[in-house]
Design a protein around this motif. Sequence first.
Motif, mmCIF file in Angstrom:
data_model
loop_
_atom_site.group_PDB
_atom_site.id
_atom_site.type_symbol
_atom_site.label_atom_id
_atom_site.label_comp_id
_atom_site.label_asym_id
_atom_site.label_seq_id
_atom_site.Cartn_x
_atom_site.Cartn_y
_atom_site.Cartn_z
ATOM 1 N N ARG A 116 0.807 -1.200 0.000
ATOM 2 C CA ARG A 116 0.000 0.000 0.000
ATOM 3 C C ARG A 116 0.853 1.270 0.000
ATOM 4 O O ARG A 116 0.510 2.280 -0.532
ATOM 5 C CB ARG A 116 -0.926 0.011 1.233
ATOM 6 N N SER A 117 1.998 1.186 0.609
ATOM 7 C CA SER A 117 2.814 2.404 0.679
ATOM 8 C C SER A 117 4.198 2.114 0.089
ATOM 9 O O SER A 117 4.749 1.011 0.230
ATOM 10 C CB SER A 117 2.979 2.836 2.135
ATOM 11 N N LEU A 118 4.726 3.115 -0.618
ATOM 12 C CA LEU A 118 6.061 2.960 -1.216
ATOM 13 C C LEU A 118 7.131 3.753 -0.456
ATOM 14 O O LEU A 118 8.251 3.875 -0.915
ATOM 15 C CB LEU A 118 6.023 3.440 -2.677
ATOM 16 N N THR A 119 6.741 4.325 0.688
ATOM 17 C CA THR A 119 7.681 5.229 1.367
ATOM 18 C C THR A 119 8.938 4.500 1.845
ATOM 19 O O THR A 119 10.018 5.047 1.826
ATOM 20 C CB THR A 119 7.019 5.885 2.591
ATOM 21 N N GLY A 120 8.771 3.244 2.246
ATOM 22 C CA GLY A 120 9.953 2.544 2.773
ATOM 23 C C GLY A 120 10.785 1.895 1.694
ATOM 24 O O GLY A 120 11.866 1.368 1.976
ATOM 25 N N LEU A 121 10.331 1.943 0.444
ATOM 26 C CA LEU A 121 11.012 1.202 -0.615
ATOM 27 C C LEU A 121 12.454 1.658 -0.883
ATOM 28 O O LEU A 121 13.366 0.819 -0.891
ATOM 29 C CB LEU A 121 10.159 1.256 -1.874
ATOM 30 N N PRO A 122 12.692 2.967 -1.106
ATOM 31 C CA PRO A 122 14.088 3.381 -1.373
ATOM 32 C C PRO A 122 15.018 2.981 -0.255
ATOM 33 O O PRO A 122 16.166 2.551 -0.517
ATOM 34 C CB PRO A 122 13.981 4.918 -1.478
ATOM 35 N N HIS A 123 14.547 3.112 0.937
ATOM 36 C CA HIS A 123 15.373 2.744 2.088
ATOM 37 C C HIS A 123 15.719 1.259 2.053
ATOM 38 O O HIS A 123 16.869 0.869 2.250
ATOM 39 C CB HIS A 123 14.609 3.097 3.365
ATOM 40 N N ARG A 124 14.697 0.449 1.759
ATOM 41 C CA ARG A 124 14.931 -1.000 1.716
ATOM 42 C C ARG A 124 15.886 -1.361 0.584
ATOM 43 O O ARG A 124 16.797 -2.170 0.756
ATOM 44 C CB ARG A 124 13.588 -1.701 1.518
ATOM 45 N N ILE A 125 15.688 -0.742 -0.564
ATOM 46 C CA ILE A 125 16.557 -1.035 -1.716
ATOM 47 C C ILE A 125 18.004 -0.721 -1.382
ATOM 48 O O ILE A 125 18.936 -1.484 -1.680
ATOM 49 C CB ILE A 125 16.080 -0.225 -2.950
ATOM 50 N N GLU A 126 18.181 0.425 -0.731
ATOM 51 C CA GLU A 126 19.550 0.818 -0.346
ATOM 52 C C GLU A 126 20.160 -0.212 0.583
ATOM 53 O O GLU A 126 21.337 -0.597 0.438
ATOM 54 C CB GLU A 126 19.506 2.182 0.334
ATOM 55 N N LYS A 127 19.363 -0.662 1.530
ATOM 56 C CA LYS A 127 19.837 -1.679 2.476
ATOM 57 C C LYS A 127 20.278 -2.937 1.746
ATOM 58 O O LYS A 127 21.377 -3.474 1.966
ATOM 59 C CB LYS A 127 18.695 -2.022 3.448
#
Lengths: 288, 228
Positions: free
Chosen positions: B102-113
């Motif tokens: 539902r939300s994409l806000t955490g995606l860039p952070h996760r990708i970076e991780k």
Amino acid sequence: MRTGLAISSIGHAVVLGWGLITFAPNPLETPRTESMPVDIVPIDEITQNRAGKRDAPKLEEPKPAAEKVAEPKPRQEPEKKAPPKPEPKIAMPPPPPPPPLASELKPKEEKPDPIKEVLAKEPQKKPPQKQTPKTPDTAKAHTPKQRDFSPDKIAALLDKREPQRQQSAAEAVSPVTSLGTATGNAPRLTQSEIDALRAQIQACWNPPVGAENAQELIVRLRIQFRTDGTLSSEPELMNRGTSPYFRVATESAMRAVRRCQPYTLPAAKYEIWKDVEVTFDPRDMFGG
Amino acid sequence: MPPVDVAHISLWDLFWQAHFVVKAVIIGLMIASVWVWAIVIDKTILYARTRRQMDRFEQVFWSGESLEDLYRTLSSRPNHSMAALFVAAMREWKRTYEGGARSLTGLPHRIEKVMNVTIAREVERLERRLLVLATVGSAGPFIGLFGTVWGIMTSFQSIAASKNTSLAVVAPGIAEALFATAIGLVAAIPATIFYNKFTTQVNRLAQRLEGFADEFSAILSRQVDEKM
């Protein structure tokens, strides 16, 4: 990883095999050399003999060499020139006595004549000409010589044999060998002089005979000499020994040193041997 | 003077006459040298291949090809560092999308991780076994020196035993002893040189991976922002 390991193992095997092959046929072979006997000859007397000996024979060989160089050129010329010179001298006397009438007569009679004429002409010069009459009595040659002293003939009388000196100076540079300077002394006792001192002391020394452990009986004495070779002070013991016989050995060494004075040593090197240390070794005495 | 036994100074005899300890040192250093060169050859090949693959991947990546297509071709076999990085990031991306988050806000952070973890794993893979080079490079001379000291000790003992100080008695022992140091240096010198070379190469590759990761995460986060 497997390929790397294989390549590495093969490479090492190749290098090792190459080392085994090339290293083996090149053993560290040293050429067998014949043993060469070597004598150590002290050459101090030759290399350090710088203080001149007063009684050294003078070498006269170079001088004739210098003369030989000089002779050929100058002497041929003067011999040719010399004959002409005497001739004018002989020829000179005749012209001064122009009146050759009395050639057979003695010159005494001839010479007063011109003088008297001169006297008659000039009465002022009486005193100098009184002397001239006296001289003719003593010798005939004087008067002609007076006339030779004319400025024109002086040049002819000069000895022109210069080349003799020039040649000898140029051809042989310092032909006389140097015998050393008086102050240049080599400040060491030569081996033979050390031997001489050693022999002199040894002659008077009775080493402690029959003592066991002779290597423990080595005595080192400091000896101070006067210029005449006598001791200036008592010998000084420089080492200590533990052997009970060391004292005996010391006594014998001191006795030897005292008994043998005066020593004959080269006076010129007094500065070196005025204070020496001598080692008394019962096995083999060594001085120095 | 007895004739020197010249025949016994070949390389093999030098080794064979040595003391047990010296033999062990020599064999150990030999194995170390073989291992060092194996690693050197392996790493040289690996780094060259990695660099080549990175070049090719970057060329393809920036050529404008669809990321989906690229992911499809590479996901089956992410055989090199940059591809592994790309695949890891894309998998995270796709999982988020296909999972219907539902939300994409955490995606860039996760990708970076995910990319950081992948970089760390890849660098670890590139750096593996380099420590062996470092160890051999620093310890090899000491091990060789130990063999030399031991050999010289035994050769002095042989002098004492034979009461003969001629070179013929001393030389073989000292030669075999020095042989140990020579092998130690032979193993250590290339190890040190290649260790330095490889560490700089690994650093350069890691920097390149990080650069790509930054760029790729920038691209993905832009896409995330566009979708929001």
